[in-house]
Structures are given as C-alpha cells and as structure tokens.
Design an enzyme around this catalytic site. Structure first.
Site, PDB file in Angstrom:
ATOM      1  N   SER A 157       4.662  24.830  31.449  1.00 15.95           N
ATOM      2  CA  SER A 157       5.609  23.720  31.559  1.00 15.95           C
ATOM      3  C   SER A 157       6.982  24.285  31.896  1.00 15.95           C
ATOM      4  CB  SER A 157       5.617  22.906  30.256  1.00 15.95           C
ATOM      5  OG  SER A 157       6.417  21.745  30.398  1.00 15.95           O
ATOM      6  N   THR A 158       7.990  24.008  31.078  1.00 18.65           N
ATOM      7  CA  THR A 158       9.362  24.417  31.371  1.00 18.65           C
ATOM      8  C   THR A 158       9.470  25.915  31.640  1.00 18.65           C
ATOM      9  OG1 THR A 158      10.009  22.736  29.759  1.00 18.65           O
ATOM     10  CG2 THR A 158      11.747  24.183  30.589  1.00 18.65           C
ATOM     11  N   HIS A 192       3.227  21.308  34.336  1.00 19.51           N
ATOM     12  CA  HIS A 192       3.926  20.031  34.169  1.00 19.51           C
ATOM     13  C   HIS A 192       5.010  19.938  35.237  1.00 19.51           C
ATOM     14  CE1 HIS A 192       2.868  20.119  29.587  1.00 19.51           C
ATOM     15  NE2 HIS A 192       1.825  19.851  30.346  1.00 19.51           N
ATOM     16  N   MET A 206       7.777  23.660  26.817  1.00 10.90           N
ATOM     17  CA  MET A 206       8.119  22.880  25.635  1.00 10.90           C
ATOM     18  C   MET A 206       6.925  22.049  25.198  1.00 10.90           C
ATOM     19  SD  MET A 206      10.910  22.406  23.839  1.00 10.90           S
ATOM     20  CE  MET A 206      11.310  21.345  22.441  1.00 10.90           C
ATOM     21  N   ASP A 225       1.186  20.842  24.158  1.00 10.20           N
ATOM     22  CA  ASP A 225       0.066  20.744  25.089  1.00 10.20           C
ATOM     23  C   ASP A 225      -0.539  22.116  25.325  1.00 10.20           C
ATOM     24  OD1 ASP A 225      -1.735  19.637  26.871  1.00 10.20           O
ATOM     25  OD2 ASP A 225      -0.343  19.689  28.570  1.00 10.20           O
TER      26      ASP A 225
END
Length: 345
Positions: free
Chosen positions: A162-163, A189, A283, A286
C-alpha cells in the site's frame, strides 16, 4: 494535529481541498499556487504532509517533489487527474520521493472531490505518518539470470503493498530472474486509473511479462498480474501450472478494493503447488489474514522490515499473527523469495 500544505494552481481547488482537510481536523498551515511557492512554504512551515498537484506553471509537481525531498524532506501526496499523462507524471513523482497518489475525481478542477472527502482525509493522515528518511530501494533494470539455480516447479508469489509500495514492488520484481519461472500476483492499493500504468512500468523494467488483470485472465511461468484498481482479484482456478483470476467488485475489505486478503486467501484455497506470500510497506491491516491463510496452507511468508518501510502497518499486522517466516529489508525481499522457492540441494 496533522499540519498540511495544499499546493494547486487553481484557487478553487486549493479552497475545496483545504476546506475538506480542515473539516477532518487537519490544520492547513499554508497554500501554494505552484511548485516554486510550495518549496518555499514547506521550508517555512515544516508541515507534516503536502498535497501536491501535478501540472502547474513555473515549477510542476514533479520538480517540486524532488526539490522538497532535497531541502525539507516531507511526505507528499500527489493529487492527479484520471488521465494517461496524469498517471505517467505521478509515477515520476513517486520515483522522486512522493509517498502516495490520490486521483482527482472529475478532473483537474471539480467539486466532486468534496464527495470523496473521507478518502482524501484518510489518505492525507496515512501519508503524514510516512517515514521520508527511508532510502529508496535499489531498483535495477538488468537482473542477471541464474540458470545454475534450481527452483521449485509451478511456484506462485502473491505480493501485497500500500502506502510507499510502488517503488518497493518494482525493486522486488527487478530482483527476480526469469529462470525462476514464477507466477506473480500483485495487489497494490492504488486508484483504478493508475494500475494499468503501474503494470506497464513493471513490464518495461523487469524480466517478467506484467499486465493489469482482466476478468478471466490466465498466467503461467514468467508472468505477473497487477490487480485492477477498484476490483478484488481472486484466484478462481489452478491447473497444470496455470492459474486463472476472477475480478469482482464485492464489498471493500479494510476499506480497500482491491484487498490483499482476498487474493491471498483465494490463492491459499485454490493453489496446490508452492506458494509464497509477501507483504510490503503500507497503512492498515490488509494482508494479515491472507498471510495466515497461506501459512496454514503450507506456504512461505515474508514481511518487509520496519527500518525500510515508509509506513510499517501492513507488515506489522502480519508479523503479529505469528505466521511470518522471515522479516527482511526491502533490498533483500527478492532474495528471500528465491530462497523460499529454491529446491533443496
């Protein structure tokens, strides 16, 4: 309180974005109309986060990101239009140090961003937590093949991030020789207008044939699929070393779609051959359930370490399950995957 600088050449957009952030308890300490002003106000105010437009006069967002990272390192969230050019420019900004991207709904100048205020506020808070002191992973476009190595047949790797993830995912794939003959599924993401460009970038820069997933796609050895934005990617079938995926728009999990857990859980249920789960910077939680599922199915599991994560959320939650076999720096994740799929001597 999170302190933000809003950068956009449109007075209207600066006002709308600022109002949205302030409604979520984020203190907008300054606004800038172009990249040059942004560099100056960031140095003056030292905010926790910057929202950065891409296309601006005098100095664009890409140039501004690079200058900010050199002078006053600060987490930057790129706000980009839903266009091919916007996606291309955004990846250049990520390469130069920006942390994450959010697509502007409705184009460069639109009131529709107000309708997505929760997404914007959450993303700004997430990016503000990023550690900008983390060095970019070592990305190489030429990986020496290793024909002398012997790898397990029909091995699959599921990578979730993600991030701060795009550069790390790229570095991991760049470190995997084609001779390993892996099947790779990637869940990053990312807005739906950016995953096709991300897949093309990986295809251009690694030894693997990478494309954005379409419903019903099959892949075999040496191929990879990137989950399409706003769609879960499930492994629906596996036979003779080839796997098929199904895309759905089922309810978001952990507030995201695609979700790492969906892909990993379906892989654990469907794939009988060697399987490895990898969770990278990001973050949220998940991926933790997915890692547990793959471990319980007899697979190997790897998490990126805290020191090299922009945001140590996803790997931390996975590690807490007790189902992670190895915790590795970003630059060692590819080697960890190869160790996991190497045949015992």
């Amino acid at each position: 309180m999170t302190r933000a600088v809003v950068v956009d050449d449109s007075h209207f957009m600066r006002t709308v974005i600022s109002d949205v952030l302030e409604s979520g308890g984020i203190d907008v300490v300054a606004r800038a109309t172009n990249g040059k002003e942004a560099v100056e106000v960031v140095a003056e105010t030292e905010p926790d986060v910057v929202t950065m437009d891409v296309e601006m006069p005098t100095m664009n967002g890409i140039e501004a990101v690079e200058e900010i990272m050199e002078t006053t390192p600060t987490p930057v969230l790129m706000l980009s239009a839903h266009t091919e050019d916007g996606a291309k420019a955004t990846f250049e900004a990520l390469e130069r140090g920006a942390i994450d991207v959010l697509a502007k709904p409705g184009g460069e100048v639109s009131t529709r961003i107000s309708a997505h205020k929760d997404d914007l506020i959450e993303k700004v808070r997430s990016v503000a937590r990023a550690d900008v002191s983390v060095s970019a992973p070592d990305i190489t476009t030429a990986v020496p093949d290793a024909p002398e190595e012997s790898y397990a047949e029909n091995a699959t790797v599921v990578i979730g991030a993600s991030t701060g993830g795009p550069r790390v995912v790229e570095s991991v794939l760049a470190g995997l020789p084609r001779s390993a003959e892996l099947r790779i599924l990637i869940v990053q993401h990312m807005p739906d207008s950016f995953t096709a460009r991300f897949a093309k970038r990986l295809d251009d820069r690694t030894d693997y044939d990478v494309r954005e997933a379409a419903d019903g796609d099959r892949i075999g050895s040496g191929q990879a699929l990137v989950a399409r934005g706003d769609h879960h990617m499930e492994v629906s079938n596996y036979a003779k070393g080839r796997l098929r995926v199904r895309l759905t728009q089922d309810e978001a999990r952990h507030g995201v779609r695609p979700a790492i857990d969906v892909t990993m859980e379906s892989a654990a249920t469907t794939i009988s051959d060697p399987l490895t789960a990898v969770v990278l910077t990001g973050m949220g939680a998940d991926g933790a359930v997915g890692v547990e599922a793959i471990k319980n199915a007899g697979g190997k599991t790897i998490a990126q370490d805290e020191a090299t994560c922009s945001v140590f959320g996803i790997p931390a939650r996975a590690i807490e399950t007790g189902c992670v076999d190895e915790v590795l720096p970003a630059d060692d994740v590819a080697s960890g995957i190869l160790s996991a799929v190497r045949k015992p001597t």
